[in-house]
Design a protein around this motif. Structure first.
Motif, PDB file in Angstrom:
ATOM      1  N   GLN A  67      57.317   8.933  -3.646  1.00  0.00           N
ATOM      2  CA  GLN A  67      56.718  10.084  -2.975  1.00  0.00           C
ATOM      3  C   GLN A  67      56.900  11.375  -3.752  1.00  0.00           C
ATOM      4  OE1 GLN A  67      58.800   9.362   0.803  1.00  0.00           O
ATOM      5  NE2 GLN A  67      56.790   9.150   1.728  1.00  0.00           N
ATOM      6  N   ARG A  99      52.564  12.802   7.883  1.00  0.00           N
ATOM      7  CA  ARG A  99      53.078  11.868   6.872  1.00  0.00           C
ATOM      8  C   ARG A  99      54.545  11.588   7.141  1.00  0.00           C
ATOM      9  NH1 ARG A  99      51.295  13.306   0.724  1.00  0.00           N
ATOM     10  NH2 ARG A  99      50.196  11.373   0.487  1.00  0.00           N
ATOM     11  N   SER A 143      52.180   8.211   0.801  1.00  0.00           N
ATOM     12  CA  SER A 143      51.451   8.011   2.066  1.00  0.00           C
ATOM     13  C   SER A 143      50.192   7.165   1.908  1.00  0.00           C
ATOM     14  CB  SER A 143      51.091   9.365   2.704  1.00  0.00           C
ATOM     15  OG  SER A 143      52.269  10.046   3.086  1.00  0.00           O
TER      16      SER A 143
END
Length: 859
Positions: free
Chosen positions: A245, A256, A317
């Motif tokens: 991420q 998210r 995500s």
């Protein structure tokens, strides 16, 4: 007295200035699903506001303690409300923290609040203070006393009230509860999502998830805070953002889940843990507590992915479906060589770049073996794009191969130590770099012993370049000088609905245990590198071995040319029998295919030149161009194979000129054979010459030949003609029209004048002729004279030309007439064949007899 008051005010203002916390994680409302207040909010509501002066009140919004190595730091936020019609000077209001032990410590504003001095009429302002409360760890018993400047009170401060912190007070968001707060000065709704524990390499790792909804109008790419995993006893561990991420972006109104990672001791009690955010005050060199979230009970996810199943991974995500496909293994020496593919599909609507995963193959006993997977790290997938990454590994044969797993590990590097603070562990924090090695998935590797590829059968495969089928078209062995050539021809067929681009490849053949990668040449039509759906291309791999060598297994390896790494494309083994070369029928044409090389080769003439010590087997073939433009023909290479299986390399004479469309080349092949070798059943092994990894061209020395076919030959003895009409010596035809032989009485000289036509067949393009035309003259006495005639100079092309020659012998003085014979021979490499002969009458010319007068004169 007045001067004393001024000094006191200055002293108090210097230590108790109030300001607002920019970007605060204050908790004005704590709610679940936006409606129900949390336990923390309920506790805060029970603390009644304090009236500071007429129309001015102070309310306690939150209180936190954060462990520091130099003493625990308590922060609290006061909301000052001005309900009056005039501006309020904040320099008149003060607060002090009273610890359970009785210590009274003035509250100091954080740096971000130090500049605000006043509150406008009918406005409110939140101010965050900090206090070093030493070793105090709990809020229980803590009070915050409020004061107002009053010259009539003792010490000039008037106590207006206190906030007593209840024992159950907490600003930590409860399980399943969402709080409205600010991150990096952007309004968000946040809630704890998950706490997962992983075991790897003898260590325990925690993965914490927090759900964030961006309620602002700007993109949130960083919370602006540090994150910690805190135990019920107060021990904290700094969390690192998951590498999957890194660089995340939360768009406005987007929700998210962000994941953090840390290593924890295996013995740690994980009950009642919380996620704590902090912010560093750079000026004060302090870390200040912000929002916190109670985490659910820890779970241990099952990371084992069943054979053929899909593992859904979240990267920034985006969900990436990951699947292990095409696993195969074969034994080589003392190791098992594994090859498989990792198929990844981005199911999201945004491009995603994979982090640097570490891959290894783990045995049932836990031993890990490295995997070659350089194509995985940094791989970018477009929305809905699928890519396949090839993987290879070598596992010792003594390891059980049926219970292996492919480990996918995420490596996260953090600038701080794992233990970030807490009782007895604060010294572990610092700037030391730490690497968190975190398991993502364990793919079950299906144990499928790779079957040998059978010649002519089609097999399917997928790699990072696409999906295609392949087949072993042929596996051949044939002679080349002192060695044998081993050739494998592989056909690649595009099975996709889109084009298949074949990269520039290199090939390697391995015969049993003999790896011949260094001497393997690969030939492929570069113009066939892009295959439309359903199209195919053939790839030839050839190498040379001693002709006495034998082998049972052949491994064919195709890899992508690269200076830095080996990128596999296709690899298989076969124990197929050596297939014979294509057997043509007598009189058939040998067909050559290839861009600019398409042609047909047909036998024109085969004969044997008989010699005293050896025979010369001689063949002429006609190569007819099938191209529509001028082109360079393939360089023909050949061997003669006799009935008893012996091979003799043929020397080839071929024109270097460009072939015209539909034009023909006359090519000669010949070899010297022992007198004992029968030439009745002989075949020509014909093929296109290659130099390195391409077809040979003019002036290049062939290093081998491919596309070999066996063409049965029809040797024919040359029957001499009974005259000298239409004597053929390709590409010429000779016709002797007349021969005038004259001898003058008593002369020792015979003169011959031969009238002839010499025509050239220009429909053929031939190399430089190696034939000689020999004219033998047998005189009336049976004696012979041989003349080698240079065609083109001594014999001139055209009609009604004359060739004159004279012979001188003493014997000829006795000659009074008779006949002589002219015989024409084709001489090749010193051996001759008679083409034809013809007898002619010698014209005798007597001397004139002297007249009577001449006789008298002589007397």
């Amino acid at each position: 007295m007045r001067q004393f008051r001024k000094r006191s005010v200055a002293l108090l203002l210097g230590t108790l200035t109030v300001a607002q916390l920019a970007g605060s994680l204050a908790v004005p409302t704590v709610q679940a699903a936006g409606t129900q207040p949390s336990a923390a909010a309920s506790a805060a509501v029970k603390i009644s506001p304090v009236t500071m002066s007429a129309g001015v009140t102070a309310a306690l919004e939150d209180v936190n303690i954060w462990t520091q190595s130099g003493g625990n730091i308590l922060t609290y936020t006061l909301k000052i409300t001005n309900n009056t019609s005039s501006t309020v000077n904040l320099q008149r209001y003060f607060s002090r923290v009273v610890t359970p032990g009785g210590s009274i410590i003035p509250g100091n504003p954080v740096t971000a609040d130090a500049t605000k001095k006043k509150i406008a009429a009918k406005n409110s302002m939140s101010i965050t203070y900090y206090v070093n409360i030493g070793q105090t760890k709990s809020l229980s018993g803590v009070k915050i006393a409020m004061y107002v400047w009053d010259t009539k009170s003792k010490g000039y401060l008037k106590h207006t009230g206190s906030f007593a912190i209840p024992a159950a007070y907490s600003t930590t968001a409860g399980l399943g509860k969402s709080i409205n707060t600010r991150m990096n000065d952007i309004p968000v709704a946040a809630s704890a999502d998950s706490l997962q524990l992983y075991k790897y390499g003898g260590k325990v790792y925690a993965k914490v998830g927090i759900s964030i909804t961006n309620k602002g109008s700007k993109v949130l790419g960083d919370t602006g805070y540090s994150a910690y995993l805190v135990t019920a006893s107060g021990t904290s561990f700094e969390l690192a953002l998951s590498s999957s991420q890194t660089g995340y972006k939360i768009q406005p109104q987007e929700k998210r889940t962000i994941f953090y990672l840390t290593e924890i001791p295996a013995y740690l009690n994980t009950a009642n843990m919380k996620l704590q955010f902090t912010q560093k005050d750079e000026t004060l060199k302090l870390e200040l507590a912000k929002a916190s979230f109670k985490l659910p009970a820890a779970t241990t996810p099952d990371l084992v992915v069943a054979s053929g199943a899909v593992k859904k991974m979240v990267v920034n995500s985006n969900t990436v479906d990951t699947k292990l496909t095409g696993a195969a293994v074969y034994a080589e020496d003392d190791k098992a060589v594994w090859s498989f593919q990792l198929q990844l599909k981005n199911t999201g609507n945004k491009a995603v770049t994979l982090p640097a995963y570490e891959l290894s193959v783990k045995s049932a006993k836990g031993t890990a073996f490295p995997v070659n997977a350089k194509g995985l790290s940094g791989l970018t997938l477009k929305p809905l794009e699928t890519k396949v990454v090839p993987l290879t590994a070598e596992i010792p044969l003594q390891v059980e191969q049926s219970s292996l797993q492919l480990q996918m590990i995420e490596a996260v590097t953090t600038s701080a130590g794992t233990d970030a603070g807490g009782p007895g562990a604060g010294e572990a924090a610092g700037d030391t770099s730490a690497k968190l090695v975190f398991p993502v998935a364990y793919f079950t590797i299906p144990y499928t012993l790779r079957a040998d590829v059978r010649s002519g059968q089609e097999y399917g495969t997928t790699n990072q370049y696409g999906t295609f089928s392949y087949s072993l078209q042929s596996l051949q062995r044939y002679p080349w000088r002192d060695d044998d050539i081993v050739l494998a021809k592989v056909r690649i067929t595009n099975n996709q609905s889109v084009n298949l681009t074949i990269p520039e490849l290199k090939g390697a053949l391995k015969l049993d245990t003999d790896n011949l990668a260094a001497t393997t040449d690969l030939l492929m039509d570069k113009d066939a590198a892009v295959l439309a759906p359903g199209q195919y291309t053939d790839i030839s791999l050839l190498t040379k071995i001693p002709y006495t060598d034998e082998f049972n297994n052949v491994r064919v390896n195709l890899s992508v040319k690269s200076e830095t790494e080996s990128i596999p494309f296709l690899d298989f083994s076969t124990t197929s029998f050596i297939s014979s070369v294509n057997q043509l029928k007598r009189g058939d044409s040998y067909v050559i295919t290839g861009k600019g090389k398409n042609a047909a080769v047909q036998e024109n003439k085969t004969t044997v030149y008989e010699g005293s010590n050896f025979n010369i087997l001689y063949t002429e073939v006609l190569m007819s161009s099938a191209e529509k433009r001028q082109s360079k023909m393939a360089r023909l290479q050949a061997y003669f194979k006799t009935a008893d299986g012996q091979f003799y390399e043929a020397k080839v004479n071929q024109s270097d000129n460009l072939a015209t469309p539909g034009g023909k080349q006359l090519i000669t092949l010949w070899a010297k054979l022992p007198k004992t070798v029968a030439t009745t059943e002989v075949a020509a092994y014909l093929g296109a010459g290659v130099t390195g990894s391409k077809l040979s061209e003019s002036g290049e020395q062939p290093t081998g030949f491919i596309n070999v076919a066996s063409l049965p030959l029809t040797p024919k003895a040359v029957v001499p003609a009974a005259n000298l009409q239409n004597i053929v010596l390709y590409p010429y035809t000779l016709n002797v029209l007349t021969s005038d032989g004259r001898h003058v009485e008593a002369s020792d000289t015979v003169n011959l004048n031969i009238t002839y036509n010499l025509t050239r067949d220009n429909s053929y393009d031939a190399g430089e002729s190696e034939h000689k035309l020999v004219l033998r003259i047998t005189d009336p006495f049976g004696q012979i004279q041989d003349k080698v005639l240079a065609v083109g100079t001594e014999l001139i092309e055209g009609n009604n030309h004359t060739y004159s020659v004279s012979f001188t012998r003493n014997q000829y003085k006795q000659l009074t007439g008779g006949s002589y014979k002219l015989t024409v021979y084709d001489e090749f490499q010193g051996e001759r064949q008679e083409l034809g002969s013809q007898l002619f009458t010698m014209r005798f010319e007597p001397l004139p007899k002297p007249s009577d007068e001449e006789k008298e004169t002589e007397k």
